[in-house]
Design a protein around this motif. Structure first.
Motif, PDB file in Angstrom:
ATOM      1  N   THR A 421      16.774 -18.490  28.504  1.00  0.00           N
ATOM      2  CA  THR A 421      15.330 -18.276  28.560  1.00  0.00           C
ATOM      3  C   THR A 421      14.942 -16.842  28.207  1.00  0.00           C
ATOM      4  OG1 THR A 421      15.504 -17.836  30.941  1.00  0.00           O
ATOM      5  CG2 THR A 421      14.974 -20.089  30.268  1.00  0.00           C
ATOM      6  N   ASP A 422      15.913 -15.913  28.251  1.00  0.00           N
ATOM      7  CA  ASP A 422      15.614 -14.541  27.849  1.00  0.00           C
ATOM      8  C   ASP A 422      15.408 -14.496  26.340  1.00  0.00           C
ATOM      9  OD1 ASP A 422      15.926 -13.656  30.465  1.00  0.00           O
ATOM     10  OD2 ASP A 422      18.078 -13.275  30.189  1.00  0.00           O
ATOM     11  N   PRO A 423      14.306 -13.924  25.875  1.00  0.00           N
ATOM     12  CA  PRO A 423      14.033 -13.969  24.439  1.00  0.00           C
ATOM     13  C   PRO A 423      14.953 -13.070  23.632  1.00  0.00           C
ATOM     14  CG  PRO A 423      12.388 -12.624  25.553  1.00  0.00           C
ATOM     15  CD  PRO A 423      13.226 -13.253  26.625  1.00  0.00           C
ATOM     16  N   SER A 424      15.300 -13.542  22.463  1.00  0.00           N
ATOM     17  CA  SER A 424      15.971 -12.715  21.466  1.00  0.00           C
ATOM     18  C   SER A 424      14.929 -11.788  20.851  1.00  0.00           C
ATOM     19  CB  SER A 424      16.591 -13.609  20.401  1.00  0.00           C
ATOM     20  OG  SER A 424      17.113 -12.849  19.340  1.00  0.00           O
ATOM     21  N   MET A 425      15.286 -10.508  20.691  1.00  0.00           N
ATOM     22  CA  MET A 425      14.304  -9.521  20.248  1.00  0.00           C
ATOM     23  C   MET A 425      14.631  -9.016  18.845  1.00  0.00           C
ATOM     24  SD  MET A 425      12.145  -9.031  22.829  1.00  0.00           S
ATOM     25  CE  MET A 425      11.417  -7.464  22.405  1.00  0.00           C
ATOM     26  N   GLU A 426      13.579  -8.895  18.032  1.00  0.00           N
ATOM     27  CA  GLU A 426      13.686  -8.197  16.754  1.00  0.00           C
ATOM     28  C   GLU A 426      12.503  -7.254  16.642  1.00  0.00           C
ATOM     29  OE1 GLU A 426      14.756  -9.232  12.200  1.00  0.00           O
ATOM     30  OE2 GLU A 426      12.979 -10.267  12.955  1.00  0.00           O
ATOM     31  N   SER A 427      12.790  -5.969  16.468  1.00  0.00           N
ATOM     32  CA  SER A 427      11.744  -4.965  16.376  1.00  0.00           C
ATOM     33  C   SER A 427      11.935  -4.175  15.087  1.00  0.00           C
ATOM     34  CB  SER A 427      11.803  -4.023  17.587  1.00  0.00           C
ATOM     35  OG  SER A 427      10.904  -2.950  17.437  1.00  0.00           O
ATOM     36  N   ILE A 428      10.875  -4.094  14.282  1.00  0.00           N
ATOM     37  CA  ILE A 428      10.919  -3.358  13.021  1.00  0.00           C
ATOM     38  C   ILE A 428       9.894  -2.231  13.084  1.00  0.00           C
ATOM     39  CG2 ILE A 428      10.623  -3.462  10.510  1.00  0.00           C
ATOM     40  CD1 ILE A 428      11.149  -6.702  12.225  1.00  0.00           C
ATOM     41  N   SER A 429      10.369  -1.005  12.943  1.00  0.00           N
ATOM     42  CA  SER A 429       9.483   0.163  12.920  1.00  0.00           C
ATOM     43  C   SER A 429       9.492   0.750  11.518  1.00  0.00           C
ATOM     44  CB  SER A 429       9.946   1.218  13.936  1.00  0.00           C
ATOM     45  OG  SER A 429       9.881   0.714  15.251  1.00  0.00           O
ATOM     46  N   LEU A 430       8.300   0.771  10.894  1.00  0.00           N
ATOM     47  CA  LEU A 430       8.159   1.215   9.509  1.00  0.00           C
ATOM     48  C   LEU A 430       7.373   2.514   9.447  1.00  0.00           C
ATOM     49  CD1 LEU A 430       7.008  -2.268   8.199  1.00  0.00           C
ATOM     50  CD2 LEU A 430       9.254  -1.265   7.722  1.00  0.00           C
ATOM     51  N   ASN A 431       7.811   3.408   8.582  1.00  0.00           N
ATOM     52  CA  ASN A 431       7.082   4.645   8.324  1.00  0.00           C
ATOM     53  C   ASN A 431       7.139   4.893   6.827  1.00  0.00           C
ATOM     54  OD1 ASN A 431       6.128   7.358   8.187  1.00  0.00           O
ATOM     55  ND2 ASN A 431       6.728   7.640  10.329  1.00  0.00           N
ATOM     56  N   ALA A 432       5.982   4.814   6.159  1.00  0.00           N
ATOM     57  CA  ALA A 432       6.003   4.857   4.696  1.00  0.00           C
ATOM     58  C   ALA A 432       4.806   5.610   4.153  1.00  0.00           C
ATOM     59  CB  ALA A 432       6.033   3.433   4.143  1.00  0.00           C
ATOM     60  N   GLU A 433       4.992   6.103   2.933  1.00  0.00           N
ATOM     61  CA  GLU A 433       3.931   6.813   2.232  1.00  0.00           C
ATOM     62  C   GLU A 433       3.729   6.173   0.871  1.00  0.00           C
ATOM     63  OE1 GLU A 433       2.734  11.352   0.766  1.00  0.00           O
ATOM     64  OE2 GLU A 433       4.452  11.009   2.106  1.00  0.00           O
ATOM     65  N   ILE A 434       2.472   5.917   0.518  1.00  0.00           N
ATOM     66  CA  ILE A 434       2.141   5.286  -0.759  1.00  0.00           C
ATOM     67  C   ILE A 434       1.705   6.374  -1.741  1.00  0.00           C
ATOM     68  CG2 ILE A 434       0.673   3.591  -1.913  1.00  0.00           C
ATOM     69  CD1 ILE A 434       0.352   2.254   0.881  1.00  0.00           C
ATOM     70  N   GLN A 435       2.318   6.339  -2.912  1.00  0.00           N
ATOM     71  CA  GLN A 435       2.014   7.320  -3.949  1.00  0.00           C
ATOM     72  C   GLN A 435       0.874   6.796  -4.834  1.00  0.00           C
ATOM     73  OE1 GLN A 435       3.566  10.239  -3.764  1.00  0.00           O
ATOM     74  NE2 GLN A 435       4.801   9.422  -2.057  1.00  0.00           N
TER      75      GLN A 435
END
Length: 629
Positions: A421-435
């Motif tokens: 019952t414990d959830p499987s975790m996926e965490s994505i942290s994005l840091n980006a710059e658009i030219q």
């Protein structure tokens, strides 16, 4: 409300009556009408490659044997594989099938041509200790053929009204000796056109008509469990009782005798394990040693083939042999352990009301961790045959089913339900710059726990880094991963960390730039596209996915279209989707959350599930639009 219910009942009776009236009558072996020979397609499943015309089982008056007669129509070349017949039967202490006859029926210039099967081409194949198969290939099969076969069997436990091709008519007539006691368990949600005899009546007759084939669908779990069928249980047999099954298994030479062997040079491993004061450290050490040093040969079984000692010496074995080694080393190291007999998801789930020894196909190791809460004890389930498993995460292939824990000390063999019952975790942290030229440069930190970790680690090691990067980028050739670093892949107690440097050539034209913040997740393509569902949905485990992103807008551009903030919740509240997107100066921050706290969804509730997933994936793939100032 009463009027509506009455109308539904009358309609259902009318449908069943019409279905029963329209079914061509069952015909004896060798007798066939021209209507079936000339038939070009299934009238209730037009694109079918073949159709079961009838499948009828009839018990003799003493309830000792059953004669089964099957007739199949072949419509095209893709249906010709139905000519390869394989009938499984129980063969532990008896030969359970005889009187096999088969023939192919064709029409040649309006005349019926019958080609019987040569009995010399009927073969017996030993599958395992309990199961054998009669196999044969029907002769002279081509589009338009009808094939039929008949045999007598001396034991059966299931009758399937449904298969992977449509079935026009299926009937099972049973006669049981009430002195032995029996019951049946229905796994059906479609109407029976014959339904005589109650659960404990000696004589029963059950039939279905116009049964749609059961297609393969995403996340369908066990196909056998989803088929329309009846399970028959004889109370005087050892096959259908938890204590009797446990006692019988421990009595097998290829199981019970394997629990107490000594292994050459085992003392080094045991000695080191005993130096570890924490029980989890002992378990982790022994588990990792076994899964990394004893190779699985690809065979899944709940008993040994060559034996535990030989598997140890050769450093390879079947699943039972590997897990017997694990059981033995943990026990010698001072860890309390039990053998656990299970059924894998693909093999079929066990019904606690009707366990069947033929339904089990694997042996794992049960380790009690905290039993203070008797209603919710904590325990580990270990499977060292799969080198990607974690000791503190229950194996995914055995989730959401019952199994039997064998207690060799007091013969208290009890059913255990495996879930997580414990959830499987996926965490994505994005840091980006658009030219300004439409190129995005950025970094991503991906954090995976539990099943998300095992799946990603398995993908990386089986695909290799190059193909894994393509998988991570969703096979999008505009995404270039310039570096990838993985940490904690081999540490069961820590999350998998993936650090990614990337560039993306964003889509754009006429002063516009478009991008989707949903990067480096598996949530791009909705797996539930069909409006009709034939199988229950088994997602395996609960899960949480979180995407956090910071995107810097290039100078000279402004936001033209920003997806709105919203929250979606399923009617049963088991799935929540949230999207929060904000702009501050030249920075866009995003946060997506998909939280699911249930893993099984029944097909009867599919309409709500389908609508939710359709809308959620539209929201996940909605673009942010930038416009040149």
């Amino acid at each position: 409300m009463k009027k509506i219910s009455l109308a539904v009942i009358l309609c259902l009776i009318s449908v069943i009556t019409r279905a029963q009236d329209s079914i061509p009558p069952y015909q004896p072996y060798g007798k066939v009408n021209m209507q079936d020979i000339e038939m070009k397609a299934c009238d209730f499943e037009k694109d079918a490659n073949a159709e079961v015309l009838f499948d009828v089982g009839t018990m003799d008056s003493f309830g000792r044997t059953m004669t089964r007669h099957v007739r199949v129509k072949i419509f095209n070349e893709r249906g010709e594989n139905q000519a390869n017949i394989r009938v499984l039967y129980y063969s532990y202490d008896v030969n359970s099938i005889d009187n096999v006859v088969a023939e192919t029926i064709n029409a040649d210039n309006g005349k019926i041509e019958i080609t019987p099967l040569d009995k010399k081409l009927i073969y017996n194949q030993k599958i395992n200790k309990f199961i054998s198969a009669v196999t044969f290939t029907m002769p002279n099969v081509k589009p338009g053929s009808i094939i039929e076969y008949q045999y007598r069997c001396y034991s059966f436990s299931n009758w399937f009204f449904q298969s992977d091709i449509p079935t026009r008519y299926s009937e099972i007539k049973t006669v049981f000796n009430l002195s032995g006691g029996f019951k049946y368990i229905p796994y059906i949600d479609q109407p029976l056109i014959k339904n005589s005899g109650g659960a404990f009546d000696a004589i029963q007759d059950k039939a279905m008509a116009n049964v749609h084939s059961l297609p393969d669908e995403p996340y369908m779990g066990s196909k056998p469990n989803n088929l329309q069928h009846m399970q028959y249980l004889l109370a005087d047999l050892w096959l259908n009782s938890w204590p009797k099954i446990g006692k019988l298994i421990l009595g097998f030479k290829d199981f019970g005798d394997e629990l107490n062997w000594s292994l050459a040079d085992e003392s080094t491993i045991i000695k080191h394990a005993k130096t570890l004061t924490n029980n989890d450290d002992k378990i982790a050490y022994v588990f990792d040693w076994v899964k990394n040093n004893i190779k699985w040969n690809g065979n899944t079984s709940f008993y040994v083939s060559d034996g535990t000692v030989k598997a140890w010496n050769n450093k390879t074995g079947n699943s039972a042999e590997i897990n017997f080694i694990l059981y033995h080393l943990l026990k010698k190291s001072g860890v309390k352990v039990y053998p656990l007999i299970v059924s894998t998801k693909s093999y079929g789930k066990i019904n606690p009301a009707g366990p069947d020894i033929l339904g089990f196909n694997n042996t794992l190791v049960y380790v009690p961790v905290d039993t203070t809460d008797v209603n919710n004890p904590k325990f580990y389930v270990l499977d060292a045959a799969n080198k990607y498993n974690l000791f503190n995460v229950k194996p995914q292939e055995e989730l959401n089913t019952f199994c039997i824990r064998l207690n060799t000390d007091n013969n208290d063999h009890e059913p255990i339900f495996i879930e997580n019952t414990d959830p499987s975790m996926e965490s994505i942290s994005l840091n980006a710059e658009i030219q300004p030229d439409g190129k995005m440069n950025g970094t991503a930190e991906i954090r995976n726990t539990s099943y998300s970790k095992t799946e990603q680690a398995s993908n990386y090691q089986t695909k290799g880094e190059k193909k894994y990067i393509d998988y991570l980028a969703n096979d999008d050739n505009t995404i270039k991963v310039t570096s990838l670093k993985l940490e904690n892949m081999d540490v069961d107690t820590l999350p998998l960390l993936q650090n990614v440097n990337f560039t993306i050539d964003l889509a754009g034209s006429d002063g516009y730039i478009y991008f989707n913040p949903n990067l480096f997740t598996t949530m791009h393509k909705n797996p539930f596209l069909n409006t009709i569902r034939y199988n229950d949905i088994d997602l395996g485990y609960n899960s949480n996915t979180v995407i956090n992103g910071i995107f810097k807008i290039p100078a000279g551009y402004k936001v033209d279209a920003l997806p709105q903030n919203l929250t979606m919740i399923t009617p049963d509240t088991s799935i929540v989707f949230r999207r929060m997107i904000n702009q501050q100066d030249n920075t866009i921050s995003v946060r997506y959350v998909v939280a699911r706290k249930k893993s099984i969804y029944f097909k009867k509730d599919y309409a709500n599930f389908y609508d939710f997933f359709k809308k959620m994936y539209q929201m996940l793939n909605e673009q942010i639009v930038l416009k040149k100032s």
